[in-house]
Scaffold this motif. Structure first.
Motif, mmCIF file in Angstrom:
data_model
loop_
_atom_site.group_PDB
_atom_site.id
_atom_site.type_symbol
_atom_site.label_atom_id
_atom_site.label_comp_id
_atom_site.label_asym_id
_atom_site.label_seq_id
_atom_site.Cartn_x
_atom_site.Cartn_y
_atom_site.Cartn_z
ATOM 1 N N ARG A 78 3.110 39.146 -33.327
ATOM 2 C CA ARG A 78 4.192 38.260 -33.746
ATOM 3 C C ARG A 78 4.690 38.601 -35.159
ATOM 4 O O ARG A 78 5.896 38.542 -35.438
ATOM 5 C CB ARG A 78 3.707 36.806 -33.708
ATOM 6 C CG ARG A 78 4.762 35.800 -34.098
ATOM 7 C CD ARG A 78 4.310 34.369 -33.880
ATOM 8 N NE ARG A 78 5.356 33.425 -34.233
ATOM 9 C CZ ARG A 78 5.178 32.411 -35.060
ATOM 10 N NH1 ARG A 78 3.991 32.183 -35.612
ATOM 11 N NH2 ARG A 78 6.184 31.599 -35.339
ATOM 12 N N PHE A 81 7.132 41.289 -34.910
ATOM 13 C CA PHE A 81 8.412 40.774 -34.401
ATOM 14 C C PHE A 81 9.200 40.085 -35.502
ATOM 15 O O PHE A 81 10.392 40.347 -35.693
ATOM 16 C CB PHE A 81 8.172 39.827 -33.218
ATOM 17 C CG PHE A 81 9.396 39.022 -32.828
ATOM 18 C CD1 PHE A 81 10.594 39.658 -32.510
ATOM 19 C CD2 PHE A 81 9.351 37.631 -32.800
ATOM 20 C CE1 PHE A 81 11.737 38.924 -32.164
ATOM 21 C CE2 PHE A 81 10.488 36.894 -32.451
ATOM 22 C CZ PHE A 81 11.671 37.541 -32.144
ATOM 23 N N LEU A 197 14.950 41.360 -24.313
ATOM 24 C CA LEU A 197 14.699 39.938 -24.572
ATOM 25 C C LEU A 197 13.670 39.381 -23.591
ATOM 26 O O LEU A 197 12.694 38.734 -23.992
ATOM 27 C CB LEU A 197 16.013 39.138 -24.468
ATOM 28 C CG LEU A 197 15.850 37.611 -24.368
ATOM 29 C CD1 LEU A 197 15.238 37.030 -25.637
ATOM 30 C CD2 LEU A 197 17.183 36.931 -24.057
ATOM 31 N N ILE A 213 6.162 21.982 -31.979
ATOM 32 C CA ILE A 213 7.354 22.649 -31.470
ATOM 33 C C ILE A 213 7.776 22.121 -30.100
ATOM 34 O O ILE A 213 8.952 22.146 -29.747
ATOM 35 C CB ILE A 213 7.111 24.189 -31.456
ATOM 36 C CG1 ILE A 213 7.148 24.705 -32.898
ATOM 37 C CG2 ILE A 213 8.138 24.920 -30.601
ATOM 38 C CD1 ILE A 213 6.580 26.076 -33.091
ATOM 39 N N THR A 277 12.592 27.692 -24.662
ATOM 40 C CA THR A 277 13.206 29.028 -24.579
ATOM 41 C C THR A 277 12.502 29.926 -23.560
ATOM 42 O O THR A 277 13.096 30.858 -23.036
ATOM 43 C CB THR A 277 13.181 29.731 -25.954
ATOM 44 O OG1 THR A 277 11.908 29.507 -26.549
ATOM 45 C CG2 THR A 277 14.266 29.217 -26.861
HETATM 46 C C1 HEM Z 1 12.725 35.178 -27.636
HETATM 47 C C2 HEM Z 1 12.594 34.381 -28.635
HETATM 48 C C3 HEM Z 1 11.279 33.906 -29.169
HETATM 49 C C4 HEM Z 1 10.997 32.626 -29.507
HETATM 50 C C5 HEM Z 1 11.932 31.444 -29.410
HETATM 51 C C6 HEM Z 1 9.632 32.594 -29.962
HETATM 52 C C7 HEM Z 1 8.993 31.474 -30.443
HETATM 53 C C8 HEM Z 1 7.660 31.397 -30.758
HETATM 54 C C9 HEM Z 1 7.003 30.230 -31.236
HETATM 55 C C10 HEM Z 1 7.651 28.890 -31.495
HETATM 56 C C11 HEM Z 1 5.696 30.539 -31.396
HETATM 57 C C12 HEM Z 1 4.589 29.612 -31.860
HETATM 58 C C13 HEM Z 1 4.573 29.497 -33.342
HETATM 59 C C14 HEM Z 1 3.485 28.558 -33.815
HETATM 60 O O1 HEM Z 1 3.662 27.364 -33.759
HETATM 61 O O2 HEM Z 1 2.421 29.035 -34.216
HETATM 62 C C15 HEM Z 1 5.525 31.905 -31.021
HETATM 63 C C16 HEM Z 1 4.326 32.578 -31.009
HETATM 64 C C17 HEM Z 1 4.194 33.892 -30.633
HETATM 65 N N1 HEM Z 1 5.225 34.783 -30.401
HETATM 66 FE FE1 HEM Z 1 7.142 34.308 -30.076
HETATM 67 N N2 HEM Z 1 9.108 33.852 -29.878
HETATM 68 C C18 HEM Z 1 10.075 34.692 -29.405
HETATM 69 C C19 HEM Z 1 9.957 36.052 -29.232
HETATM 70 C C20 HEM Z 1 8.810 36.764 -29.420
HETATM 71 C C21 HEM Z 1 8.714 38.201 -29.380
HETATM 72 C C22 HEM Z 1 9.888 39.144 -29.169
HETATM 73 C C23 HEM Z 1 7.409 38.516 -29.590
HETATM 74 C C24 HEM Z 1 6.748 39.858 -29.668
HETATM 75 C C25 HEM Z 1 7.140 40.919 -29.058
HETATM 76 C C26 HEM Z 1 6.688 37.271 -29.741
HETATM 77 C C27 HEM Z 1 5.335 37.166 -29.891
HETATM 78 C C28 HEM Z 1 4.662 35.984 -30.112
HETATM 79 C C29 HEM Z 1 3.216 35.876 -30.114
HETATM 80 C C30 HEM Z 1 2.241 36.980 -29.770
HETATM 81 C C31 HEM Z 1 2.927 34.549 -30.443
HETATM 82 C C32 HEM Z 1 1.552 33.935 -30.609
HETATM 83 C C33 HEM Z 1 1.148 34.007 -32.062
HETATM 84 C C34 HEM Z 1 -0.253 33.531 -32.349
HETATM 85 O O3 HEM Z 1 -1.013 33.205 -31.437
HETATM 86 O O4 HEM Z 1 -0.580 33.499 -33.543
HETATM 87 N N3 HEM Z 1 7.575 36.233 -29.660
HETATM 88 N N4 HEM Z 1 6.755 32.420 -30.649
#
Ligand code: HEM
Ligand SMILES: *[C@@H]1O[C@H](CO)[C@@H](O)[C@H](O)[C@H]1NC(C)=O
Length: 335
Positions: A78, A81, A197, A213, A277
């Protein structure tokens, strides 16, 4: 007949994959007609002479950190990203001064900074002033993916670290409340396709989110005082039990939370997407066929994830000497 659309997609995806794996060289995008003598492209042998052990050092560090704390793997993916999403992959997310991206609300739950600092310190010993923080983030995201059972891919390197990092720009990273048009446009403006995407969203097959969230989805969807009707009722009960407090965490994939697999897409088909989303990708006519194809063909997700991660890592990068620098400390620009 029902399979014809996914089948068409399968062909499309496979042809893309074959092209990408065929080693089509990466070239930095240039405006037609512009000439710049300081620009170089990213290359696969960028550190071959200057820091031949770069990838081995990163690999070992990532392995050590993740075996101590498994939850770092998703966090590191993340982090990459969030870096690439704002000003391209230029390590702007790592700059740590008041008002930088790191201080934005959208960055609050980013983790893994100490892993990058640890790797950078080691690299400064072995090959000082050579490896950019942006390249470290890129290498780390790949190794973290492999460590949790995801695909391997070759990275091209040569990114420069940016000099600018603004919290208000970081607030533009999608946080789960956007509509699909917004997501498509956000990705497109960074050179990433509809397919990228949907495939990159599949990273949500691992990791977790803070409950805050999804609070509105659970209790007050669009001001109705009710839950989002696109959540499966058993899953809704599970989420309500799990999310008693906004500061609690809940895993993205309730079925196989620590496994890199295509369950993310299967879950969407069962109305078990965590973020709005996520779930919307299965109700929007532009993205739904891709979700179906990826749920139907797990190998396709596995292979295309590698291709889309390369696309992400190459988006809007800085390579010219006049565009950025090699930071000696990832937290600060050089003096
Ligand atoms: C498409 C739009 C995306 C949205 C709206 C989104 C949103 C989010 C949100 C809200 C979280 C949780 C944050 C938290 O409260 O800790 C999250 C976690 C995460 N996102 Fe996304 N994300 C998106 C795209 C991506 C992309 C492109 C990647 C990587 C290629 C990604 C990888 C991750 C990962 C691995 C987590 C988990 C992080 C953890 O466990 O610490 N996300 N994302
Ligand atoms: C989607 O979101 C954008 C802003 O992010 C907004 O301008 C647009 O009206 C929204 N579209 C729909 C269909 O709700």
């Amino acid at each position: 007949m029902a399979l014809s659309l996914p089948l068409q997609l399968l062909m499309l995806l496979l042809s893309q994959f074959i092209m990408a794996m065929g080693g089509v060289p990466y070239h930095k995008y240039q405006e037609p007609g512009t000439i710049s003598d300081t620009d170089e492209d990213l290359t696969f042998n960028h550190y071959a002479r200057t820091c031949p052990n770069f990838e081995a050092i990163v690999h070992n560090k990532v392995k050590d950190w993740i075996s101590k704390d498994y939850t770092l793997a998703p966090s590191l993916i993340r982090l990459h990203f969030h870096d690439c999403a704002i000003r391209g992959c230029d390590a702007s997310v790592l700059l740590n001064h008041k008002g930088s991206e790191r201080w934005a609300k959208a960055s609050e739950t980013l983790r893994g900074f100490q892993v990058i600092d640890d790797i950078k310190a080691e690299l400064e010993k072995k090959c000082p002033k050579t490896v950019s923080c942006a390249d470290i983030l890129t290498a780390v995201a790949r190794d973290a993916t492999v460590k949790i059972g995801g695909p391997f891919w070759e990275n091209a390197y040569g990114r420069k670290d940016g000099l600018v990092s603004l919290a208000k720009e970081a607030e533009l990273v999608p946080m789960g409340h956007e509509n699909v048009t917004h997501l498509i446009e956000f990705f497109q403006s960074r050179g990433l396709s509809l397919l990228d995407l949907v495939v990159l969203s599949g990273a949500h097959t691992i990791g977790r989110s803070q409950c805050g969230i999804i609070q509105e989805r659970l209790y007050n969807f669009k001001g109705t005082g009710k839950a989002d009707p696109s959540i499966d009722s058993k899953y809704l009960n599970f989420l309500k039990r799990k999310c008693r407090r906004a500061s609690e965490y809940v895993e993205f994939d309730p079925t196989t939370p620590t496994k890199f697999d295509s369950m993310y897409y299967t879950n969407l088909q069962k109305k078990m997407g965590l973020l709005s989303t996520d779930q919307l990708l299965y109700s929007d006519s532009r993205t739904k066929p891709i979700v179906s194809a990826l749920a139907w063909q797990p190998m396709l997700f596995y292979q295309q994830f590698a291709v889309s991660m390369v696309n992400l890592a190459n988006a809007q990068v800085l390579t010219g000497d006049d565009e950025g620098e090699i930071r000696t400390n990832c937290n600060f620009v050089n003096h």
